[in-house]
Design a protein around this motif. Structure first.
Motif, PDB file in Angstrom:
ATOM      1  N   ASP A 188      56.467  22.747  57.082  1.00 52.62           N
ATOM      2  CA  ASP A 188      56.378  23.354  55.752  1.00 52.62           C
ATOM      3  C   ASP A 188      55.708  22.380  54.791  1.00 52.62           C
ATOM      4  N   ARG A 194      64.086  25.427  51.907  1.00 51.80           N
ATOM      5  CA  ARG A 194      64.618  26.737  52.288  1.00 51.80           C
ATOM      6  C   ARG A 194      66.058  26.888  51.822  1.00 51.80           C
ATOM      7  N   GLN A 212      66.762  34.386  54.210  1.00 50.17           N
ATOM      8  CA  GLN A 212      66.395  33.013  53.893  1.00 50.17           C
ATOM      9  C   GLN A 212      65.222  33.075  52.907  1.00 50.17           C
ATOM     10  N   GLY A 214      62.276  30.726  50.309  1.00 46.55           N
ATOM     11  CA  GLY A 214      61.600  29.484  49.999  1.00 46.55           C
ATOM     12  C   GLY A 214      61.679  29.173  48.519  1.00 46.55           C
ATOM     13  N   THR A 262      62.290  34.594  54.463  1.00 49.51           N
ATOM     14  CA  THR A 262      61.456  33.692  55.275  1.00 49.51           C
ATOM     15  C   THR A 262      62.081  33.325  56.616  1.00 49.51           C
TER      16      THR A 262
END
Length: 352
Positions: A188, A194, A212, A214, A262
């Protein structure tokens, strides 16, 4: 206890801690403003206390505090990252009990995040696994939650040791639990972290892995805490340290609505069509008045230290959220265990 009652007791407690400081160690100081002082248009500070700094309770060092939560009856649960969980008196904010936490093998935790469930059990994260475990009030381990493989520390997953679950909070209604990663996963983009959630179908049900999201932290900062607001948004503490300069601590309001789930997105770049959580700055705490605070090492504002914990304790008479923050002294002679009393008026929308 109703939120307004909790506010009254916690605010009184910080004031009482100012009086307690006279009997505390010589290096303990406290400050309480006659009113409130603005850190920004949205956030004000009412006072701070160093009365717990470098003290002990029942043979346990009172420090390394990484998380706070309001227990039933208005008591404050305070979590040390050295596996100690304190209960603080709601009026004096002095410890009244402490229990030691261990994992399934009897080993200590790097305990960082804390939430109190509806039944009084404590949900506690550890950075070393990472993990979320449930404990009774007496410290008895009663279970743990599943963790996605990608969020585990390498080589089992893509996380970096000591940069995993740093914040933990229950969303309003108690059916969704959220843990905030402190740092980015391998692959990432740096700065994008996250937030993992768990849901349960009923209030009494077990938590199961859910969505989830970001979140982009500011350059050079990590997420040290996330706390759900009564309307379901998040207060997020971002924190960093620069040797010879000191700490940076910023308080953001984040909104997960419209953010992309995510959990099936392998890499987050910020330019891949994934909608990150929106955020808006409430205050950079360097701009708070110092209130006479002293720092043991260079700081851009002597009020600042390694602030890691945040909980909402109630509302002021004009509807502002009352906040209690705590710094983690790392059991270090040049850092301070400091409690802060702030209030915040949240904007209706998050623009960032």
């Amino acid at each position: 206890m109703r939120m307004r009652s909790v506010l009254a007791t916690v605010t009184a407690g910080l004031a009482a801690a100012t009086c307690v400081a006279a009997a505390a160690p010589a290096n303990a100081h406290s400050g309480r403003a006659p009113g409130v002082h603005a850190c920004s248009p949205a956030v004000s500070i009412a006072g701070y206390s160093d009365a717990l700094d470098k003290t002990t309770y029942d043979g346990t060092f009172v420090g390394n505090l990484s998380a706070l939560a309001v227990d039933r009856g208005g008591r404050i649960a305070a979590l040390s990252d050295r596996s100690s969980l304190f209960t603080l008196d709601r009026e004096t904010l002095k410890p009244t009990s402490v229990v030691n936490l261990v994992d399934e093998k009897g080993a200590a935790l790097d305990s960082e995040g804390l939430a109190v469930d509806y039944d009084g059990t404590r949900l506690v994260t550890s950075e070393t696994d990472p993990s979320v475990r449930r404990y009774e009030r007496d410290g008895t381990l009663v279970g743990s939650l599943p963790v996605p493989d990608a969020l585990k520390v390498a080589p089992a997953g893509r996380a970096t040791s000591n940069l995993t679950f740093e914040g933990l909070t229950l969303l309003p209604g108690g059916r969704t639990l959220l843990a905030a990663m402190e740092g980015s996963l391998s692959g990432d983009t740096a700065g994008i972290v996250r937030f993992q959630t768990w849901d349960r179908a009923t209030r009494q049900g077990d938590f199961r892995l859910s969505a989830q999201y970001g979140y982009r932290a500011d350059t050079g900062l990590g997420v040290s805490e996330a706390q759900a607001t009564p309307d379901g948004r998040l207060l997020v503490l971002e924190r960093g340290f620069t040797a010879g300069v000191g700490n940076t601590v910023r308080l953001y309001l984040a909104d997960l609505r419209h953010a992309t789930d995510t959990r099936r997105v392998d890499t987050l770049t910020g330019q891949d069509g994934v909608r990150l959580a929106r955020k808006t700055l409430l205050a950079d705490l360097v701009n708070c008045p110092s209130l006479g605070a002293r720092a043991k090492q260079p700081q851009p504002n002597p009020l600042l230290d390694n602030i890691e914990g945040l909980t909402i304790t109630g509302r002021t008479h004009d509807g502002r959220l009352q906040l209690l923050l705590v710094s983690d002294d790392n059991q270090n002679a040049v850092q301070t265990t400091r409690l802060y009393s702030l209030s915040a008026r949240l904007p209706h929308t998050v623009n960032g």
